[in-house]
Write a protein that holds these residues in place. Structure first.
Motif, PDB file in Angstrom:
ATOM      1  N   MET A   1       0.837  -1.155   0.000  1.00 51.38           N
ATOM      2  CA  MET A   1       0.000   0.000   0.000  1.00 51.38           C
ATOM      3  C   MET A   1       0.903   1.247   0.000  1.00 51.38           C
ATOM      4  O   MET A   1       1.866   1.319   0.755  1.00 51.38           O
ATOM      5  CB  MET A   1      -0.874  -0.031   1.260  1.00 51.38           C
ATOM      6  N   ILE A   2       0.577   2.204  -0.840  1.00 47.89           N
ATOM      7  CA  ILE A   2       1.346   3.456  -0.901  1.00 47.89           C
ATOM      8  C   ILE A   2       0.979   4.304   0.314  1.00 47.89           C
ATOM      9  O   ILE A   2      -0.195   4.560   0.567  1.00 47.89           O
ATOM     10  CB  ILE A   2       1.063   4.217  -2.209  1.00 47.89           C
ATOM     11  N   VAL A   3       1.999   4.730   1.059  1.00 45.27           N
ATOM     12  CA  VAL A   3       1.775   5.581   2.231  1.00 45.27           C
ATOM     13  C   VAL A   3       2.311   6.989   2.034  1.00 45.27           C
ATOM     14  O   VAL A   3       2.046   7.872   2.841  1.00 45.27           O
ATOM     15  CB  VAL A   3       2.380   4.960   3.512  1.00 45.27           C
ATOM     16  N   GLY A   4       3.060   7.201   0.958  1.00 50.65           N
ATOM     17  CA  GLY A   4       3.580   8.535   0.692  1.00 50.65           C
ATOM     18  C   GLY A   4       4.210   8.651  -0.679  1.00 50.65           C
ATOM     19  O   GLY A   4       4.753   7.681  -1.200  1.00 50.65           O
ATOM     20  N   ILE A   5       4.097   9.834  -1.251  1.00 50.72           N
ATOM     21  CA  ILE A   5       4.709  10.140  -2.541  1.00 50.72           C
ATOM     22  C   ILE A   5       5.400  11.492  -2.392  1.00 50.72           C
ATOM     23  O   ILE A   5       4.857  12.409  -1.777  1.00 50.72           O
ATOM     24  CB  ILE A   5       3.661  10.226  -3.668  1.00 50.72           C
ATOM     25  N   GLY A   6       6.606  11.598  -2.942  1.00 49.18           N
ATOM     26  CA  GLY A   6       7.315  12.862  -2.908  1.00 49.18           C
ATOM     27  C   GLY A   6       7.998  13.129  -4.231  1.00 49.18           C
ATOM     28  O   GLY A   6       8.460  12.209  -4.896  1.00 49.18           O
ATOM     29  N   VAL A   7       8.060  14.380  -4.617  1.00 53.95           N
ATOM     30  CA  VAL A   7       8.747  14.783  -5.840  1.00 53.95           C
ATOM     31  C   VAL A   7       9.492  16.079  -5.545  1.00 53.95           C
ATOM     32  O   VAL A   7       9.041  16.881  -4.721  1.00 53.95           O
ATOM     33  CB  VAL A   7       7.767  14.935  -7.034  1.00 53.95           C
TER      34      VAL A   7
ATOM     35  N   ILE B 121       7.217   1.621   6.906  1.00 53.85           N
ATOM     36  CA  ILE B 121       7.563   1.627   5.479  1.00 53.85           C
ATOM     37  C   ILE B 121       8.462   0.432   5.195  1.00 53.85           C
ATOM     38  O   ILE B 121       9.482   0.236   5.839  1.00 53.85           O
ATOM     39  CB  ILE B 121       8.229   2.956   5.090  1.00 53.85           C
ATOM     40  N   THR B 122       8.040  -0.364   4.227  1.00 48.35           N
ATOM     41  CA  THR B 122       8.771  -1.584   3.887  1.00 48.35           C
ATOM     42  C   THR B 122       9.482  -1.504   2.542  1.00 48.35           C
ATOM     43  O   THR B 122      10.315  -2.348   2.239  1.00 48.35           O
ATOM     44  CB  THR B 122       7.811  -2.790   3.875  1.00 48.35           C
ATOM     45  N   ALA B 123       9.152  -0.498   1.739  1.00 45.94           N
ATOM     46  CA  ALA B 123       9.807  -0.345   0.437  1.00 45.94           C
ATOM     47  C   ALA B 123       9.807   1.119   0.039  1.00 45.94           C
ATOM     48  O   ALA B 123       8.835   1.848   0.270  1.00 45.94           O
ATOM     49  CB  ALA B 123       9.092  -1.167  -0.638  1.00 45.94           C
ATOM     50  N   LEU B 124      10.931   1.551  -0.548  1.00 46.07           N
ATOM     51  CA  LEU B 124      11.057   2.889  -1.109  1.00 46.07           C
ATOM     52  C   LEU B 124      11.440   2.751  -2.569  1.00 46.07           C
ATOM     53  O   LEU B 124      12.378   2.026  -2.897  1.00 46.07           O
ATOM     54  CB  LEU B 124      12.138   3.689  -0.368  1.00 46.07           C
ATOM     55  N   HIS B 125      10.719   3.432  -3.434  1.00 43.84           N
ATOM     56  CA  HIS B 125      10.996   3.414  -4.866  1.00 43.84           C
ATOM     57  C   HIS B 125      11.483   4.805  -5.255  1.00 43.84           C
ATOM     58  O   HIS B 125      10.900   5.806  -4.848  1.00 43.84           O
ATOM     59  CB  HIS B 125       9.735   3.053  -5.659  1.00 43.84           C
ATOM     60  N   LEU B 126      12.546   4.849  -6.060  1.00 48.62           N
ATOM     61  CA  LEU B 126      13.182   6.113  -6.413  1.00 48.62           C
ATOM     62  C   LEU B 126      13.453   6.189  -7.910  1.00 48.62           C
ATOM     63  O   LEU B 126      13.948   5.234  -8.502  1.00 48.62           O
ATOM     64  CB  LEU B 126      14.513   6.240  -5.645  1.00 48.62           C
TER      65      LEU B 126
ATOM     66  N   ILE C 291       3.320  -2.673   3.997  1.00 49.01           N
ATOM     67  CA  ILE C 291       2.461  -3.847   3.854  1.00 49.01           C
ATOM     68  C   ILE C 291       1.274  -3.628   4.775  1.00 49.01           C
ATOM     69  O   ILE C 291       1.457  -3.401   5.973  1.00 49.01           O
ATOM     70  CB  ILE C 291       3.210  -5.137   4.251  1.00 49.01           C
ATOM     71  N   PRO C 292       0.049  -3.681   4.243  1.00 46.65           N
ATOM     72  CA  PRO C 292      -1.116  -3.532   5.119  1.00 46.65           C
ATOM     73  C   PRO C 292      -1.092  -4.604   6.209  1.00 46.65           C
ATOM     74  O   PRO C 292      -0.652  -5.728   5.967  1.00 46.65           O
ATOM     75  CB  PRO C 292      -2.311  -3.715   4.188  1.00 46.65           C
TER      76      PRO C 292
ATOM     77  N   ALA D 123       0.321  -8.748   6.253  1.00 45.53           N
ATOM     78  CA  ALA D 123       1.603  -9.081   6.889  1.00 45.53           C
ATOM     79  C   ALA D 123       1.608 -10.539   7.302  1.00 45.53           C
ATOM     80  O   ALA D 123       0.581 -11.104   7.688  1.00 45.53           O
ATOM     81  CB  ALA D 123       1.816  -8.192   8.102  1.00 45.53           C
ATOM     82  N   PRO D 124       2.776 -11.188   7.219  1.00 42.62           N
ATOM     83  CA  PRO D 124       2.870 -12.585   7.641  1.00 42.62           C
ATOM     84  C   PRO D 124       2.409 -12.728   9.091  1.00 42.62           C
ATOM     85  O   PRO D 124       2.769 -11.942   9.957  1.00 42.62           O
ATOM     86  CB  PRO D 124       4.360 -12.914   7.511  1.00 42.62           C
ATOM     87  N   GLY D 125       1.558 -13.728   9.329  1.00 42.44           N
ATOM     88  CA  GLY D 125       1.081 -13.988  10.676  1.00 42.44           C
ATOM     89  C   GLY D 125      -0.093 -13.109  11.098  1.00 42.44           C
ATOM     90  O   GLY D 125      -0.536 -13.167  12.238  1.00 42.44           O
TER      91      GLY D 125
END
Length: 127
Positions: free
Chosen positions: A1-7, A94-99, A117-118, A122-124
């Motif tokens: 799930m996207i939690v933030g976007i920055g430019v 935050i589990t991933a950052l894309h750049l 990850i919502p 999440a595992p478990g």
């Protein structure tokens, strides 16, 4: 799930003038490895750090030199976070950052997407 976007967008000649006027900025904004780069690459990394702060929703717990922009073998830019900044990002879930970075015609730009990850995925997690 996207939690933030920055430019962010940086005027490279203006960035170079700022660095020339205030050389101590290099040590405050960039890691030792980043300081060895050409100005247009440093400007893109500055934009990336600004875009990351925007994607995180603010600069609390974020330190410029805890953020280093490197590259995968393919050339794809990536964040290498350390110190309090790494802790802050993890605490925000935050589990991933894309750049994405680019520079052309005197401008450098960066785009960041922060994901988590919502809880239900999440595992478990309980269904």
């Amino acid at each position: 799930m996207i939690v933030g976007i920055g430019v962010d967008l940086v005027d490279i000649p203006r960035f170079e003038a700022s660095i020339a006027r205030t050389p101590k900025l290099l040590g405050r904004l960039f890691t030792t490895a980043e300081q060895a780069l050409k100005p247009h690459s440093m400007a893109a990394r500055y934009a990336a750090k600004e875009a990351l702060i925007k994607a995180l929703g603010g600069s609390d717990g974020v330190h410029w030199t805890d953020i280093e922009i490197g590259a995968e073998a393919s050339g794809r830019p990536i964040f290498a976070l350390s110190g309090e900044t790494a802790t802050t990002v993890a605490e925000r879930g935050i589990t991933a950052l894309h750049l994405s970075l680019s520079h052309d015609a005197g401008l450098a730009t960066a785009y960041v997407i922060a994901e988590s990850i919502p809880a239900s995925a999440a595992p478990g997690a309980l269904a």
